[in-house]
Design an enzyme around this catalytic site. Structure first.
Site, PDB file in Angstrom:
ATOM      1  CB  CYS A   1      -0.445  10.084  -9.468  1.00 33.23           C
ATOM      2  SG  CYS A   1       0.805   8.736  -8.775  1.00 33.23           S
TER       3      CYS A   1
ATOM      4  CG  HIS B   1      -3.403   7.610 -11.626  1.00 35.69           C
ATOM      5  ND1 HIS B   1      -3.259   7.156 -12.139  1.00 35.69           N
ATOM      6  CD2 HIS B   1      -4.103   7.837 -10.396  1.00 35.69           C
ATOM      7  CE1 HIS B   1      -2.372   7.225 -10.769  1.00 35.69           C
ATOM      8  NE2 HIS B   1      -2.627   6.999  -9.945  1.00 35.69           N
TER       9      HIS B   1
ATOM     10  CG  ASN C   1      -0.124   4.347  -9.520  1.00 37.77           C
ATOM     11  OD1 ASN C   1      -0.394   4.874 -10.481  1.00 37.77           O
ATOM     12  ND2 ASN C   1      -0.401   4.643  -8.568  1.00 37.77           N
TER      13      ASN C   1
HETATM   14  O1  UT7 Z   1      -1.743   6.806  -7.314  1.00 33.64           O
HETATM   15  C1  UT7 Z   1      -1.931   7.568  -6.126  1.00 33.64           C
HETATM   16  C2  UT7 Z   1      -2.514   7.184  -4.993  1.00 33.64           C
HETATM   17  N1  UT7 Z   1      -3.060   6.171  -4.836  1.00 33.64           N
HETATM   18  C3  UT7 Z   1      -3.351   4.944  -4.480  1.00 33.64           C
HETATM   19  O2  UT7 Z   1      -4.555   5.996  -5.511  1.00 33.64           O
HETATM   20  C4  UT7 Z   1      -3.193   4.089  -3.778  1.00 33.64           C
HETATM   21  C5  UT7 Z   1      -4.904   4.257  -3.118  1.00 33.64           C
HETATM   22  N2  UT7 Z   1      -5.413   2.721  -1.854  1.00 33.64           N
HETATM   23  C6  UT7 Z   1      -5.452   1.585  -1.923  1.00 33.64           C
HETATM   24  O3  UT7 Z   1      -4.875   1.408  -3.534  1.00 33.64           O
HETATM   25  C7  UT7 Z   1      -5.481   0.638  -1.100  1.00 33.64           C
HETATM   26  O4  UT7 Z   1      -6.158   1.429  -0.230  1.00 33.64           O
HETATM   27  C8  UT7 Z   1      -5.000  -0.432  -0.790  1.00 33.64           C
HETATM   28  C9  UT7 Z   1      -4.760  -1.180  -2.248  1.00 33.64           C
HETATM   29  C10 UT7 Z   1      -3.434   0.238  -1.479  1.00 33.64           C
HETATM   30  C11 UT7 Z   1      -4.772  -1.110  -0.072  1.00 33.64           C
HETATM   31  O5  UT7 Z   1      -6.111  -0.967  -0.515  1.00 33.64           O
HETATM   32  P1  UT7 Z   1      -7.661  -2.059   0.839  1.00 33.64           P
HETATM   33  O6  UT7 Z   1      -8.746  -2.221   0.493  1.00 33.64           O
HETATM   34  O7  UT7 Z   1      -7.939  -0.195   1.678  1.00 33.64           O
HETATM   35  O8  UT7 Z   1      -6.786  -2.611   2.167  1.00 33.64           O
HETATM   36  P2  UT7 Z   1      -6.585  -1.846   3.558  1.00 33.64           P
HETATM   37  O9  UT7 Z   1      -4.385  -1.100   3.673  1.00 33.64           O
HETATM   38  O10 UT7 Z   1      -6.873  -1.727   4.321  1.00 33.64           O
HETATM   39  O11 UT7 Z   1      -5.443  -3.249   4.435  1.00 33.64           O
HETATM   40  C12 UT7 Z   1      -6.637  -4.345   4.146  1.00 33.64           C
HETATM   41  C13 UT7 Z   1      -5.359  -5.510   5.156  1.00 33.64           C
HETATM   42  C14 UT7 Z   1      -4.815  -5.192   5.930  1.00 33.64           C
HETATM   43  O12 UT7 Z   1      -4.663  -6.295   7.287  1.00 33.64           O
HETATM   44  P3  UT7 Z   1      -5.564  -6.403   8.681  1.00 33.64           P
HETATM   45  O13 UT7 Z   1      -4.734  -5.696   8.435  1.00 33.64           O
HETATM   46  O14 UT7 Z   1      -6.828  -6.402   7.914  1.00 33.64           O
HETATM   47  O15 UT7 Z   1      -5.208  -8.346   8.707  1.00 33.64           O
HETATM   48  C15 UT7 Z   1      -3.344  -5.385   5.426  1.00 33.64           C
HETATM   49  O16 UT7 Z   1      -1.650  -5.658   6.017  1.00 33.64           O
HETATM   50  O17 UT7 Z   1      -4.676  -5.819   3.635  1.00 33.64           O
HETATM   51  C16 UT7 Z   1      -3.308  -6.731   4.507  1.00 33.64           C
HETATM   52  N3  UT7 Z   1      -2.584  -6.393   3.176  1.00 33.64           N
HETATM   53  C17 UT7 Z   1      -2.113  -7.598   1.885  1.00 33.64           C
HETATM   54  N4  UT7 Z   1      -2.363  -8.368   2.048  1.00 33.64           N
HETATM   55  C18 UT7 Z   1      -1.884  -8.850   0.872  1.00 33.64           C
HETATM   56  C19 UT7 Z   1      -1.833  -5.431   2.588  1.00 33.64           C
HETATM   57  N5  UT7 Z   1      -1.636  -5.004   1.137  1.00 33.64           N
HETATM   58  C20 UT7 Z   1      -1.081  -6.905   1.548  1.00 33.64           C
HETATM   59  C21 UT7 Z   1      -0.944  -7.010   0.522  1.00 33.64           C
HETATM   60  N6  UT7 Z   1      -0.777  -9.201   0.206  1.00 33.64           N
HETATM   61  N7  UT7 Z   1      -0.326  -6.753  -0.697  1.00 33.64           N
END
Ligand code: UT7
Length: 325
Positions: A115, A252, A282
């Site tokens: 990225c 970004h 992204n």
């Molecule tokens: O560009 C390169 C760098 N990349 C980034 O900067 C990405 C960095 N990370 C992020 O932007 C965030 O961590 C995400 C958007 C990927 C995820 O957000 P989060 O607030 O960190 O959520 P999480 O991964 O902790 O997941 C929370 C919950 C989980 O369920 P449980 O375990 O709490 O029951 C996931 O299974 O959300 C669930 N989940 C979803 N639910 C609905 C994960 N993906 C989805 C989805 N729809 N698409």
């Protein structure tokens, strides 16, 4: 002898026609518009058509940037293209784009910094201009990252889109890029990576031959926020500037919450931050130049203003540029 700066004299961008909304994704995976919006800020993304490549998008963005700068392709002496989704393994996408533009003969190469690819490319191009080696340089960030997506995996498929952006940099006695910083730490590979490739081999028993994005989202998020905090401090210091002198933050576009955290660190209101993540998702290397071109063409960014560009991605890599537009 007067100091030579690299100045942006034109910007351009290109997006595939097809738009996929969060509602469309609700039909494919167990997700919701509400989850995607609140966790990431994304509302829709553009997805490349069958056969439409990174090089196609890069060429279109480059043509617009050249037109805006009033520079002919034949005048270019360097093309640097940030991508992690090249059309083919070789020649580089920069070479493919060079030929299509009619810039044959000048140096052309790709940079893979995930990225951070465009900001890395900009940093490299800046050094070529400052050293007197190059006078007119095309810098591109272009991706078709959705080609790496497993559409059954809700953790990643909602996050990415396709697109490209480009700038023409020219040698000038007027600033110009004040500072660029490039960093990497390969020790974080396990948090964000694509597991297959030519040398390691592909996995023929897996969908898409094993080509997929493996990301530990929450961990990446935490490191990104912390790293970008120190990166903006370091960039201001390198340019000898205060945060109050920055007119626009062009970050970004991975996650609105990461962008907000960086703006807070700079004590900048969100009105001074260019946000396109809701429209583009992204787009990896495409993200910063797409946001920059939007900011220029919408009239937000004006000549003489100071811009802080930053990116963070797989590697991990992180990079910034502070410049007067
Ligand atoms: O560009 C390169 C760098 N990349 C980034 O900067 C990405 C960095 N990370 C992020 O932007 C965030 O961590 C995400 C958007 C990927 C995820 O957000 P989060 O607030 O960190 O959520 P999480 O991964 O902790 O997941 C929370 C919950 C989980 O369920 P449980 O375990 O709490 O029951 C996931 O299974 O959300 C669930 N989940 C979803 N639910 C609905 C994960 N993906 C989805 C989805 N729809 N698409």
């Amino acid at each position: 002898m007067a100091q030579i700066y690299a100045r942006i004299t034109g910007t351009g961008s290109a997006l595939p026609e097809r738009v996929v909304t969060n509602a469309d994704l609700e039909k494919i995976v167990e997700t919701s518009d509400e989850w995607i919006r609140t966790r990431t800020g994304i509302q829709r993304r553009h997805i490349a058509a069958d056969g439409q490549t990174t090089g196609d998008l890069a060429t279109e963005a480059a043509q617009r940037a050249l037109e805006a700068a009033g520079v002919k392709a034949s005048e270019l002496d360097l093309i640097v293209l940030g991508t992690t989704t090249p059309d083919i393994i070789f020649p580089s996408t920069a070479c493919l784009v060079q030929h299509r533009l009619g810039a044959n003969g000048c140096a052309a190469f790709d940079v893979n910094a995930a990225c951070s690819g465009f900001v890395y490319a900009l940093g490299i191009a800046d050094k070529f201009i400052r050293s007197g080696q190059s006078k007119k340089v095309l810098v591109i960030g272009a991706e078709t990252l959705t080609r790496m997506i497993d559409w059954n995996e809700r953790e990643t498929c909602v996050l990415f889109g396709d697109g490209a952006g480009a700038v023409v940099l020219e040698a000038s006695e007027e600033p110009g890029i004040y500072a660029t910083l490039l960093h990497a730490d390969g020790g974080f590979k396990h948090l964000l990576y694509n597991p297959v490739g030519v040398s390691v081999g592909f996995k023929d028993d897996e969908p898409n031959h094993g080509v997929r994005i493996n990301m530990s989202g929450r961990e990446v998020f935490k490191v990104a926020v912390k790293t970008l905090d120190s990166l903006v401090d370091e960039t201001l210091q390198a340019a000898g500037m205060e945060a109050s002198q920055i007119d626009w933050l062009i970050p970004h576009q991975a996650n609105l919450r990461i962008i907000e955290a960086t703006a807070k660190r700079l004590d900048m209101p969100m009105e001074q931050v260019i946000v396109t993540v809701q429209e583009h998702a992204n787009t990896s290397s495409g993200s910063v130049p797409l946001a920059l071109d939007y900011a220029v063409r919408s009239g937000k960014v004006q000549r003489g203003q100071n811009l802080l560009l930053e990116a963070f991605g797989g590697g991990f890599t992180w990079a910034s540029a502070l410049l007067r537009y």
